[in-house]
Design a protein around this motif. Structure first.
Motif, PDB file in Angstrom:
ATOM      1  N   MET A   1      -2.596  -0.188 -12.308  1.00 49.03           N
ATOM      2  CA  MET A   1      -3.628  -0.076 -11.360  1.00 49.03           C
ATOM      3  C   MET A   1      -3.469  -1.023 -10.200  1.00 49.03           C
ATOM      4  O   MET A   1      -4.075  -0.440  -8.943  1.00 49.03           O
ATOM      5  CB  MET A   1      -4.765  -0.976 -12.295  1.00 49.03           C
ATOM      6  CG  MET A   1      -6.028  -0.649 -11.684  1.00 49.03           C
ATOM      7  SD  MET A   1      -6.774   0.853 -11.710  1.00 49.03           S
ATOM      8  CE  MET A   1      -8.407   0.604 -12.232  1.00 49.03           C
ATOM      9  N   GLU A   2      -2.655  -1.946 -10.064  1.00 46.46           N
ATOM     10  CA  GLU A   2      -2.732  -2.909  -9.043  1.00 46.46           C
ATOM     11  C   GLU A   2      -1.792  -2.184  -7.663  1.00 46.46           C
ATOM     12  O   GLU A   2      -2.248  -2.231  -6.610  1.00 46.46           O
ATOM     13  CB  GLU A   2      -1.915  -4.150  -9.492  1.00 46.46           C
ATOM     14  CG  GLU A   2      -1.838  -5.270  -8.198  1.00 46.46           C
ATOM     15  CD  GLU A   2      -3.079  -5.585  -7.764  1.00 46.46           C
ATOM     16  OE1 GLU A   2      -3.284  -5.991  -6.571  1.00 46.46           O
ATOM     17  OE2 GLU A   2      -4.154  -5.985  -8.324  1.00 46.46           O
ATOM     18  N   ASN A   3      -1.046  -1.427  -8.294  1.00 49.50           N
ATOM     19  CA  ASN A   3      -0.210  -0.556  -7.472  1.00 49.50           C
ATOM     20  C   ASN A   3      -0.957   0.424  -6.680  1.00 49.50           C
ATOM     21  O   ASN A   3      -0.459   0.721  -5.532  1.00 49.50           O
ATOM     22  CB  ASN A   3       1.111   0.002  -8.092  1.00 49.50           C
ATOM     23  CG  ASN A   3       2.253   0.611  -7.279  1.00 49.50           C
ATOM     24  OD1 ASN A   3       2.333   0.141  -6.296  1.00 49.50           O
ATOM     25  ND2 ASN A   3       3.222   1.309  -7.748  1.00 49.50           N
ATOM     26  N   LYS A   4      -1.880   0.992  -7.594  1.00 44.98           N
ATOM     27  CA  LYS A   4      -2.668   2.149  -6.637  1.00 44.98           C
ATOM     28  C   LYS A   4      -3.449   1.324  -5.472  1.00 44.98           C
ATOM     29  O   LYS A   4      -3.818   1.796  -4.474  1.00 44.98           O
ATOM     30  CB  LYS A   4      -3.412   2.743  -7.720  1.00 44.98           C
ATOM     31  CG  LYS A   4      -4.488   4.006  -7.295  1.00 44.98           C
ATOM     32  CD  LYS A   4      -4.881   4.823  -8.356  1.00 44.98           C
ATOM     33  CE  LYS A   4      -5.564   5.930  -7.859  1.00 44.98           C
ATOM     34  NZ  LYS A   4      -5.861   6.786  -9.063  1.00 44.98           N
ATOM     35  N   ARG A   5      -4.283   0.342  -6.017  1.00 40.42           N
ATOM     36  CA  ARG A   5      -5.130  -0.430  -4.924  1.00 40.42           C
ATOM     37  C   ARG A   5      -4.136  -1.058  -3.748  1.00 40.42           C
ATOM     38  O   ARG A   5      -4.797  -0.898  -2.823  1.00 40.42           O
ATOM     39  CB  ARG A   5      -5.515  -1.769  -5.672  1.00 40.42           C
ATOM     40  CG  ARG A   5      -6.760  -1.575  -6.561  1.00 40.42           C
ATOM     41  CD  ARG A   5      -7.704  -2.877  -6.701  1.00 40.42           C
ATOM     42  NE  ARG A   5      -8.343  -2.522  -7.824  1.00 40.42           N
ATOM     43  CZ  ARG A   5      -8.340  -3.287  -8.754  1.00 40.42           C
ATOM     44  NH1 ARG A   5      -7.776  -4.641  -8.782  1.00 40.42           N
ATOM     45  NH2 ARG A   5      -9.137  -3.063  -9.835  1.00 40.42           N
ATOM     46  N   SER A   6      -2.987  -1.391  -3.823  1.00 34.96           N
ATOM     47  CA  SER A   6      -2.419  -1.746  -2.616  1.00 34.96           C
ATOM     48  C   SER A   6      -2.002  -0.585  -1.943  1.00 34.96           C
ATOM     49  O   SER A   6      -1.796  -0.594  -0.745  1.00 34.96           O
ATOM     50  CB  SER A   6      -0.997  -2.285  -3.100  1.00 34.96           C
ATOM     51  OG  SER A   6       0.120  -1.564  -3.619  1.00 34.96           O
ATOM     52  N   THR A   8      -3.746   2.153  -1.563  1.00 38.38           N
ATOM     53  CA  THR A   8      -4.972   2.412  -0.918  1.00 38.38           C
ATOM     54  C   THR A   8      -5.267   1.513   0.164  1.00 38.38           C
ATOM     55  O   THR A   8      -5.805   1.978   1.314  1.00 38.38           O
ATOM     56  CB  THR A   8      -6.148   2.558  -1.937  1.00 38.38           C
ATOM     57  OG1 THR A   8      -5.999   3.391  -3.100  1.00 38.38           O
ATOM     58  CG2 THR A   8      -7.554   2.953  -1.461  1.00 38.38           C
ATOM     59  N   LYS A   9      -5.044   0.223   0.111  1.00 40.61           N
ATOM     60  CA  LYS A   9      -5.259  -0.467   1.093  1.00 40.61           C
ATOM     61  C   LYS A   9      -4.320  -0.375   2.254  1.00 40.61           C
ATOM     62  O   LYS A   9      -4.716  -0.560   3.464  1.00 40.61           O
ATOM     63  CB  LYS A   9      -5.002  -2.179   0.645  1.00 40.61           C
ATOM     64  CG  LYS A   9      -6.272  -2.634  -0.150  1.00 40.61           C
ATOM     65  CD  LYS A   9      -6.057  -4.000  -0.652  1.00 40.61           C
ATOM     66  CE  LYS A   9      -7.082  -4.395  -1.270  1.00 40.61           C
ATOM     67  NZ  LYS A   9      -6.838  -6.222  -1.839  1.00 40.61           N
ATOM     68  N   TRP A  10      -3.242  -0.123   2.022  1.00 41.89           N
ATOM     69  CA  TRP A  10      -1.966   0.306   2.804  1.00 41.89           C
ATOM     70  C   TRP A  10      -2.561   1.307   3.847  1.00 41.89           C
ATOM     71  O   TRP A  10      -2.476   1.701   4.915  1.00 41.89           O
ATOM     72  CB  TRP A  10      -0.740   0.476   2.292  1.00 41.89           C
ATOM     73  CG  TRP A  10       0.408   0.730   3.365  1.00 41.89           C
ATOM     74  CD1 TRP A  10       1.036  -0.198   3.895  1.00 41.89           C
ATOM     75  CD2 TRP A  10       0.786   1.967   3.611  1.00 41.89           C
ATOM     76  NE1 TRP A  10       2.078   0.620   4.811  1.00 41.89           N
ATOM     77  CE2 TRP A  10       1.930   1.736   4.401  1.00 41.89           C
ATOM     78  CE3 TRP A  10       0.543   3.186   3.197  1.00 41.89           C
ATOM     79  CZ2 TRP A  10       2.648   2.805   5.127  1.00 41.89           C
ATOM     80  CZ3 TRP A  10       1.168   4.372   3.707  1.00 41.89           C
ATOM     81  CH2 TRP A  10       2.215   4.027   4.659  1.00 41.89           C
ATOM     82  N   LEU A  11      -2.903   2.740   2.929  1.00 35.83           N
ATOM     83  CA  LEU A  11      -3.277   3.659   3.664  1.00 35.83           C
ATOM     84  C   LEU A  11      -4.506   3.454   4.587  1.00 35.83           C
ATOM     85  O   LEU A  11      -4.673   4.006   5.794  1.00 35.83           O
ATOM     86  CB  LEU A  11      -3.532   4.704   2.644  1.00 35.83           C
ATOM     87  CG  LEU A  11      -4.013   6.050   3.114  1.00 35.83           C
ATOM     88  CD1 LEU A  11      -2.914   6.836   3.983  1.00 35.83           C
ATOM     89  CD2 LEU A  11      -4.216   7.291   2.002  1.00 35.83           C
ATOM     90  N   LEU A  12      -5.650   2.705   4.171  1.00 36.60           N
ATOM     91  CA  LEU A  12      -6.887   2.487   4.704  1.00 36.60           C
ATOM     92  C   LEU A  12      -6.309   1.696   5.909  1.00 36.60           C
ATOM     93  O   LEU A  12      -6.963   1.788   7.305  1.00 36.60           O
ATOM     94  CB  LEU A  12      -7.774   1.549   4.162  1.00 36.60           C
ATOM     95  CG  LEU A  12      -8.687   2.575   2.958  1.00 36.60           C
ATOM     96  CD1 LEU A  12      -9.410   1.719   2.358  1.00 36.60           C
ATOM     97  CD2 LEU A  12      -9.470   3.641   3.602  1.00 36.60           C
ATOM     98  N   GLY A  13      -5.308   0.643   5.902  1.00 42.81           N
ATOM     99  CA  GLY A  13      -5.050  -0.102   6.913  1.00 42.81           C
ATOM    100  C   GLY A  13      -4.218   0.851   8.094  1.00 42.81           C
ATOM    101  O   GLY A  13      -4.478   0.610   9.260  1.00 42.81           O
ATOM    102  N   ILE A  14      -3.553   1.659   7.699  1.00 40.14           N
ATOM    103  CA  ILE A  14      -2.868   2.604   8.653  1.00 40.14           C
ATOM    104  C   ILE A  14      -3.849   3.478   9.382  1.00 40.14           C
ATOM    105  O   ILE A  14      -3.717   3.735  10.685  1.00 40.14           O
ATOM    106  CB  ILE A  14      -1.857   3.517   7.922  1.00 40.14           C
ATOM    107  CG1 ILE A  14      -0.761   2.793   7.468  1.00 40.14           C
ATOM    108  CG2 ILE A  14      -1.295   4.737   8.840  1.00 40.14           C
ATOM    109  CD1 ILE A  14       0.377   2.091   8.139  1.00 40.14           C
TER     110      ILE A  14
END
Length: 171
Positions: A1-6, A8-14
């Motif tokens: 679950m934590e890996n999926k959030r990170s 998602t955050k990385w993709l939103l940041g990009i």
């Protein structure tokens, strides 16, 4: 679950970074303009959309043949698109439907054929350029309102991007 959030955050940041860079380029470096009149035919027609490099003349001086966008000297809220014909220290003259710079005729394959009245000779002083439309019969340019102060230059035309059938780099 934590890996999926990170992820998602990385993709939103990009995505945010790409939008931010695109906005800076759009408003700071490249800006679209519309060609409103036939003064630059045949190379640019009314309705053509062009991209302009707004950093060009902050980094280097205009040169002969550059297609420039500038604030119209008689109404700074309006913008015009013309071609640089002569720069500081050059003598410009129009006669026999040809342009002479420093006494020599210049090659202008981009000009729409037609008669136009003589002009000059005139020496371009420091801080100014002489600009003409490619369609000399339909152009309000330096022949009418004088030499263009370089500080009025907004950028160098780079590309016709719309309509797609006219897509090309501007020489």
């Amino acid at each position: 679950m934590e890996n999926k959030r990170s992820k998602t955050k990385w993709l939103l940041g990009i995505i945010v970074l790409v939008l931010l860079i695109g906005g800076v380029l759009r408003w700071g470096v490249l800006q679209p303009y519309l060609i409103p009149s036939p003064s630059m035919e045949p190379g640019m027609a009314p309705g053509d959309h062009i991209l302009v490099n707004r950093l060009a003349y902050r980094l280097w001086a205009p040169t002969r043949r550059d297609v420039v966008v500038f604030a119209f000297p008689k109404d700074l809220k309006r913008t015009f698109v013309k071609r640089v014909i002569a720069v500081e220290g050059e003598t410009v003259e129009l006669r026999d439907n040809k342009v002479f710079v420093n006494g020599d005729p210049i090659d202008e394959p981009y000009v729409k054929a037609g008669d136009y009245p003589p002009y000059g000779p005139e020496v371009v002083p420091e801080g100014k350029v002489f600009v003409l439309g490619d369609n000399r019969r339909e152009s309000e340019d330096s022949r009418e309102w004088g030499l263009l102060p370089k500080e009025y230059l907004l950028g160098k035309a780079w590309l016709v991007y719309y309509p797609f059938s006219r897509f090309r780099l501007i020489p």
